[in-house]
Design an enzyme around this catalytic site. Sequence first.
Site: not given
Ligand SMILES: Cc1cc2nc3c(=O)[nH]c(=O)nc-3n(C[C@H](O)[C@H](O)[C@H](O)COP(=O)(O)OP(=O)(O)OC[C@H]3O[C@@H](n4cnc5c(N)ncnc54)[C@H](O)[C@@H]3O)c2cc1C
Length: 497
Positions: A431
């Site tokens: 997280h």
């Molecule tokens: C193994 C795991 C289990 C988890 N379990 C849970 C759960 O059960 N419930 C829950 O609520 N949360 C869970 N989480 C946490 C939750 O998934 C994250 O907090 C949430 O997905 C974050 O969303 P975000 O949009 O900030 O980032 P992300 O969903 O990570 O999206 C970021 C995106 O940007 C892309 N990106 C990054 N840098 C670049 C770049 N330079 N150029 C182009 N693209 C790029 C990445 O590839 C990715 O697709 C878990 C996370 C993981 C990894």
Amino acid sequence: MSDDQADVIVVGAGSAGSVVARRLADAGLRVLVVEAGPHREAPEVDDPARMHELWNSPLDWGFRTVPQEHAHGRSLHLPRGHVVGGSHALNAMIWVRGNPADYDRWAALGNPGWSWEDVRPVFERIDGLGTGGPGVLDVLTGYRPDPVQCSIVEAAQEAGLPFNPDYNQGASQDGVSFMQFTIRGHTRLTTARAYLEPVLGKGVTLVPDARARRLLLEGRRCVGVEWTRGGRLERARAGQVVLCGGAIGSPVLLLRSGIGDADALGGAAVHLPGVGRNLQDHWLVPVIASTDRAPTLSRGLPHTQSHLFWRSGPGLEVPDLQPLHFGVPLYEPWMHGPPDGLSLMAGLVRPESKGEIRLSDGAEPLIDPRVLSADADLDALCAAVRLCQEIIAAPALREGWGTRELYPGPLAVDEAGLRDYVRESVVTYHHQAGTCKMGVDDEAVVDPELRVHGVEGLRVADASIMPDVTTGNTNAPAIMIGERAADLILGGVRTPG
Ligand SMILES: Cc1cc2nc3c(=O)[nH]c(=O)nc-3n(C[C@H](O)[C@H](O)[C@H](O)COP(=O)(O)OP(=O)(O)OC[C@H]3O[C@@H](n4cnc5c(N)ncnc54)[C@H](O)[C@@H]3O)c2cc1C
């Protein structure tokens, strides 16, 4: 898409980015989405029971921390989704809105529009919970949990916890509960599937396998993005850029674009010292027991189906512990044991330790969460382990499943042993948050409308903007941030529905 065809470029098609793109396209804007990972069929993503296959696969960025001083010098694996769907494609699908106090605190820190009363209708628009109607994301409740999960929930009650039938909508989070999941018909439902895919080609152009290298700046205005794809350098311009690269990807891209601490960067296009700082995460410590027979695991559900929210001591305003319970033994590489068993992962969700992300001389960023650098976190995790040990020893598990504690077991016969075990076995709860925090103080990176301080035409919208990580899993909050970002870009706050 040629240079002048996008109104907005969204970097990252993860939990938040997929939502931003969809909402802007719905409003008639032309959106270009640049995503580092692939867009393809992936049965191991779709099947909720196969999430363990995704770590260290090509769909995982596979980040590692620098050696952690307070965790016996270990370098910890931080999985992150490298695929359309982002970390929602890798996660355990658990749906937790967070504690109302989390959002009231964000607002009190100088962020109007982010209090619980402000964000609750946004959650309702996403998940439909409590509205009587559907949301965009299905949230699965009322499924038949695995028998061992029912026994764990019973054992937690025998250990003194109340049963909480609904930690999202109940009067409080406290107690032991069955989890709610973003699953539709036995299949993982990501925001990429629910929000983004329906508008591909209808206002949204997706460029997968495209890693953004830097933002294009003209003076203090962001005018576009440059990325590599198949070994080629490509770029596009747009009136606005929204960075949704997640709590690691977003600060790294800002730093690589010269937006960050001028001293550390050796000169900066925009001096913003907070970029990459305030890194927060939640933490887990395994408590593992053998069982006298193999717990049966349902198809179409994750191997964790129950969790609890509890407090490590008196006087805490909100729960600081959130253990989650697996019907399999999750041994660390150095551990040994029989194949039949269960794991109660002792979880800390109100950490005091904070770290930072910096650029290195090489391709990988230096990620230093400084886990357990605050003594209070060690104390709270020890309390969480003790609670899990009590649950494992309660009659519903001891008599019902013949549980025998393996870890920490003899490693924690006294307090010193327990503290040592926590340092040796602590792992991420996945997280990460806070590295482009929203606010108005010197370390804030974005303002309450998610605009990067000192840069025009650039917003950040993902888990990195959280001033403090929420109490519980961070996917739902990240998705809410995506919805709020779209509202702010479009210049108004919509009503639920
Ligand atoms: C193994 C795991 C289990 C988890 N379990 C849970 C759960 O059960 N419930 C829950 O609520 N949360 C869970 N989480 C946490 C939750 O998934 C994250 O907090 C949430 O997905 C974050 O969303 P975000 O949009 O900030 O980032 P992300 O969903 O990570 O999206 C970021 C995106 O940007 C892309 N990106 C990054 N840098 C670049 C770049 N330079 N150029 C182009 N693209 C790029 C990445 O590839 C990715 O697709 C878990 C996370 C993981 C990894």
